[in-house]
Enzyme design. Sequence first.
Site: not given
Length: 459
Positions: A9, A118, A269, A278, A280, A375-376, A382, A386
């Site tokens: 990608k 749980v 989540l 994007e 992320t 940067y990476y 970063e 970002f």
Amino acid sequence: MKSVNASFKMGIKFVDWSRNPDPDRDDYYYHLFGVMPECDGVPLSHYWVKNRLLGGEGERLDYACYKEPMMTDAAVSPRYLDGRRAAHYAWHFDVQKMAAFLQKVSEDLGVKYQTGYVESVSQNERGFITDVKTRDGRTLSADMFIDCTGFRSVLLGKMLGEEFIDMSDQLLCDSAVATRLPYNERNTGPVPYTTATALRAGWCWNIPLLDRFGTGYVHSSDHTTMDEAVEEFAGHLGVDPDKQEWRKIRFRVGRMKRSWVKNCVAIGLSSNFLEPLESTSLYLTYGALYQLCRFFPDRSFSPALAEQFNNEIAYGYDDCKDFVQMHYITTRRDDTSFWRACQTDLKVSERLQEKLRMYKAGLPINSLSSSSSHYYTNFELEYRNFWTNGNYYSVLTGMGVYPDSVYSRLLYRSRSEEQASQMFKRIRAQGRQLASSLPPNDVFLRALHAKDSRIVFTN
């Protein structure tokens, strides 16, 4: 990545987002990886803007400032068959195979893997969690608990009662339908980018793997029903909605006020969710793990550690949320109630408003005096930076939104103009050369995934 059905990608191709009125231009743009090149200490994007505002003609910003669009158009790999890297990229991968792969790696390192639901949670007099009891009768005790229970947030949300900050007034999409399809005449093979195509009440993703592609329609339940979304999406894909297996998803938009409370840390989540425009989600999960390692406690659980962790998680999420929202509030689409609402009804943070004011004034936004290689390899740099100048200028010019003014520093750097002109020419020549010399993306991936593959990645 040979065992997880991975593909390259190099960026995201946004289709039908801007309703660009230029009849000679297709309605798409690329948002690519890599830091915007600089000329004489000024981002190359600003020379491009100056040329445009003063009446010059030329390529779009993504093609002028990056070599990758010519490569993605040609569907070539970002690496040569001998393993040398030619461009920055990320990965598409089969999430189930990746999960199995990471489980094996963890178990090889000594992690004991158990699964269960749980049933109940016990706390001590300080309110710290002491153990969880599972539905099958097990009691699991620990000093620290990582809440990975997804949207349910069983430990942090339900047990500890942490507040969830709802941000549905800032992003309208709260639902998705998803499926997997084989390649066909519309999708002929694994292209080296994600596609995000605007539809009536949201947008759809197309993520290509070696042997199939995954796709889904992210939409607003206030502007279409789930059944209507399936019908529209099936028409877009050219498939029979009744013969396709659909995964239907509802999600909440926002984050926990705090992701670390007492001895419980929510990651993924259970901490926050941001629609995948994007891509992320995995980044924010990795960022949370990084920050947890950075502020990892002893058994005293100093509140200062949790406070710093929570500040970093809130900053990272809010920064990404603002950037995703920017796509919606700057669109010129007004053909449906959804797209009109995106331009008129969304609450916009002061931080994003300030950046948009800077952009309209022709100023750099979060410009780094750093090479991509530095940067990476510096995650601290970063994470705090970002979304850099190149990200903002790529998306906003791609949406057909341009600065009102030339960056004032360029008015006094006439000698830099020729340098910038030569840089544009070199980028163009390099893009053409790479597009013609690199192997097709599917050819490289089949060689990489072959059982006898000897490809070794090098920089």
